[in-house]
Motif scaffolding. Structure first.
Motif, short mmCIF file in Angstrom:
data_model
loop_
_atom_site.label_atom_id
_atom_site.label_comp_id
_atom_site.label_asym_id
_atom_site.label_seq_id
_atom_site.Cartn_x
_atom_site.Cartn_y
_atom_site.Cartn_z
N TYR A 253 0.22 4.16 0.71
CA TYR A 253 0.18 4.92 2.00
C TYR A 253 0.97 4.59 2.94
O TYR A 253 1.63 5.08 3.77
CB TYR A 253 -1.27 5.10 2.42
CG TYR A 253 -1.35 5.83 3.53
CD1 TYR A 253 -1.52 7.06 3.79
CD2 TYR A 253 -1.90 4.83 4.84
CE1 TYR A 253 -1.56 7.88 4.98
CE2 TYR A 253 -2.07 5.59 6.12
CZ TYR A 253 -1.97 6.85 6.26
OH TYR A 253 -2.23 7.62 7.31
N ASP B 139 -5.84 5.46 6.67
CA ASP B 139 -5.59 6.05 5.22
C ASP B 139 -5.42 7.40 4.98
O ASP B 139 -5.68 8.29 5.91
CB ASP B 139 -6.97 5.38 4.57
CG ASP B 139 -8.21 5.85 5.07
OD1 ASP B 139 -8.39 6.86 5.32
OD2 ASP B 139 -9.16 5.07 5.09
N VAL B 140 -5.29 7.70 3.90
CA VAL B 140 -5.20 9.16 3.47
C VAL B 140 -6.20 10.03 3.76
O VAL B 140 -6.23 11.13 4.29
CB VAL B 140 -4.72 9.34 2.07
CG1 VAL B 140 -4.66 10.90 1.60
CG2 VAL B 140 -3.26 8.48 1.71
N LYS C 245 -4.50 5.86 -6.37
CA LYS C 245 -3.84 5.65 -5.42
C LYS C 245 -2.96 7.08 -5.39
O LYS C 245 -3.17 8.00 -5.95
CB LYS C 245 -2.98 4.58 -5.38
CG LYS C 245 -3.76 3.51 -5.16
CD LYS C 245 -3.14 2.21 -5.07
CE LYS C 245 -3.99 0.73 -4.67
NZ LYS C 245 -3.14 -0.26 -4.56
N MET C 246 -1.91 7.07 -4.63
CA MET C 246 -0.96 8.30 -4.65
C MET C 246 -0.44 8.38 -6.11
O MET C 246 -0.31 7.35 -6.83
CB MET C 246 0.33 8.01 -3.74
CG MET C 246 -0.54 8.17 -2.40
SD MET C 246 0.98 8.13 -1.06
CE MET C 246 1.70 9.61 -1.27
N ALA D 74 -1.03 14.95 2.86
CA ALA D 74 -2.47 14.15 2.77
C ALA D 74 -3.72 14.83 2.15
O ALA D 74 -4.40 14.33 1.46
CB ALA D 74 -2.68 13.54 4.14
N ASP E 33 0.89 -1.20 -0.03
CA ASP E 33 -0.16 -0.12 0.10
C ASP E 33 0.93 1.23 0.05
O ASP E 33 1.71 1.35 0.82
CB ASP E 33 -0.80 0.06 1.22
CG ASP E 33 -1.82 1.16 1.32
OD1 ASP E 33 -1.61 2.08 0.62
OD2 ASP E 33 -2.86 0.92 2.29
N TRP F 110 4.83 5.19 2.41
CA TRP F 110 5.08 6.57 2.49
C TRP F 110 5.08 7.04 4.12
O TRP F 110 6.31 7.51 4.51
CB TRP F 110 3.90 7.64 1.87
CG TRP F 110 3.87 8.90 2.31
CD1 TRP F 110 5.15 9.75 2.30
CD2 TRP F 110 2.69 9.59 2.53
NE1 TRP F 110 4.42 11.03 2.58
CE2 TRP F 110 3.23 11.00 2.79
CE3 TRP F 110 1.44 9.40 2.66
CZ2 TRP F 110 2.26 12.01 3.32
CZ3 TRP F 110 0.21 10.31 3.21
CH2 TRP F 110 0.65 11.58 3.06
#
Ligand code: SF4
Length: 377
Positions: free
Chosen positions: A34, A64-65, A110-111, A96, A32, A37
């Motif tokens: 997130y 989560d973000v 996602k990111m 975020a 993941d 990171w």
């Protein structure tokens, strides 16, 4: 590194990978982004053993973000308290919010998935971007952290660190003319890219981080257990203690005074901004002062309170603290006022806030202020 040595590295990692809360049992699974990171940001400047508990607590509160993006800075600081380098926490929250907004606009992607987009986000540099891209998306992206620098320096006997430009001497390093014209940083990144130029980049990167942490240690590397010792120039020449070169740490001594100002109705004065340290977060007012200059009410304290409102001033000892390169020694003054707390106000670069004494220890999210409070209460 040869294909054979990369295979030995992968085999070593599969047999020795530690169980960590941010690592999946299946080392080949996509992570993941997130999780990558947050964990990699926490791990900058902080030991794995310390980060584990922080990471678990963080993930319980901010799984989560989207959840993180809704938090306020004070709460994020609380969950960061003790990790230091608070700019990391502030940047995590900024990023975020940006990522959550992007998701709302573009759907549940996602990111960001490119180095350029990731490095444009607050607090995400070349290392973190490489970690997210390789560990979460399995892209052929390099990383370079202190562990990899130490390994590369020893493997190739690089007698310089990746900081300054063109400091390479051919006689000692054996660098080619082409490499000697590159910056030292580019040379290290070049080695990092070589091992990342593979569909297994994710495992090469993580294996080297683990090798640096557990085997190629700063002091007394465990070379006999290292899967790379057959080709490690420093080991073969008996010179592991000489690489990497020692970086001179620039330390700055700072002596100051912290004010614990208590109002008649039992509230403590806090400030946000305009301070030497802890800019942008709630702290006790503090300023530079001479060692020993602690008698009476300091003139600089009048920036925060009116001398006519002071009932007593007591010296409550000193404490030591470190923030980045600063070695701090601080006097603590307990200033008792004869008046009740006033409303919050903004003056120049800072804003004041009065906090109930009973809640002071849970309100300040930095060890600097907590150490001063402990001298008084
Ligand atoms: S052989 Fe020793 S010095 Fe060389 S990379 Fe391995 S642990 Fe580090």
């Amino acid at each position: 590194m040869t294909p054979d040595s990369l295979k030995r590295l992968r085999d070593w990692f599969r047999a020795n990978a530690a169980e960590l809360p941010w690592r999946l049992a299946n080392l080949d699974a996509l992570r993941d982004p997130y999780v990558v990171w947050i964990s990699e940001t926490m791990l900058q400047q902080t030991q794995v053993s310390t980060v584990k508990d922080y990471f678990i607590r963080w993930m319980r509160r901010f799984p989560d973000v989207e959840t993180l993006a809704k938090a306020d800075e004070a709460e994020v600081f609380k969950f960061w308290q003790g990790l230091g380098y608070y700019s990391r926490a502030r940047n995590i929250l900024k990023t975020a919010k940006i990522v959550a907004t992007l998701r709302q606009a573009q759907g549940p992607s996602k990111m960001p998935e490119t180095r350029k987009e990731l490095e444009a986000l607050p607090g995400i540099g070349a290392y973190t971007a490489g970690a997210i891209l390789s560990l979460a998306y399995h892209k052929r992206e390099a990383i370079l952290d202190g562990n990899l620098v130490r390994i590369f320096s020893r493997l190739y006997k690089l007698d310089f660190l990746p900081t300054s430009r063109n400091r390479v001497r051919d006689d000692r390093s054996g660098m080619t003319e082409k490499k000697a014209t590159q910056s030292s940083s580019e040379i290290y990144w070049g080695y990092a890219r070589e091992i990342a130029d593979s569909p297994k980049a994710y495992i090469h990167n993580e294996a080297l981080m683990e090798l640096g942490r557990t085997v190629c240690k700063t002091k007394s590397p465990l070379c006999e257990a290292c899967p790379l010792h057959n080709e490690c120039c420093a080991f073969i020449d008996g010179q592991t203690a000489e690489f990497p070169p020692v970086k001179k740490r620039l330390e700055k001594n700072w002596h100051g005074t912290v004010l614990v100002v208590e109002s008649k109705d039992g509230k403590i004065l806090a400030v946000n901004g305009g301070q030497k340290f802890l800019d942008g977060q709630l702290s006790l007012p503090h300023f530079e002062s001479m060692r020993g200059a602690t008698v009476g009410f300091p003139a600089k304290a009048e920036d925060y309170i009116n001398a006519d409102d002071v009932e007593t001033v007591e010296q409550r000892g000193t404490f030591r603290h470190s923030i980045t390169v600063h070695k701090i020694e601080c006097n603590v003054l307990h200033v008792q006022l004869s008046i009740n707390a006033k409303n919050s106000r903004t003056s120049g670069a800072y804003t004041t806030k009065w906090i109930e004494k009973a809640k002071a220890f849970e309100t300040f999210a930095n060890s600097f202020s907590l150490k001063a409070l402990k001298k008084v209460f």
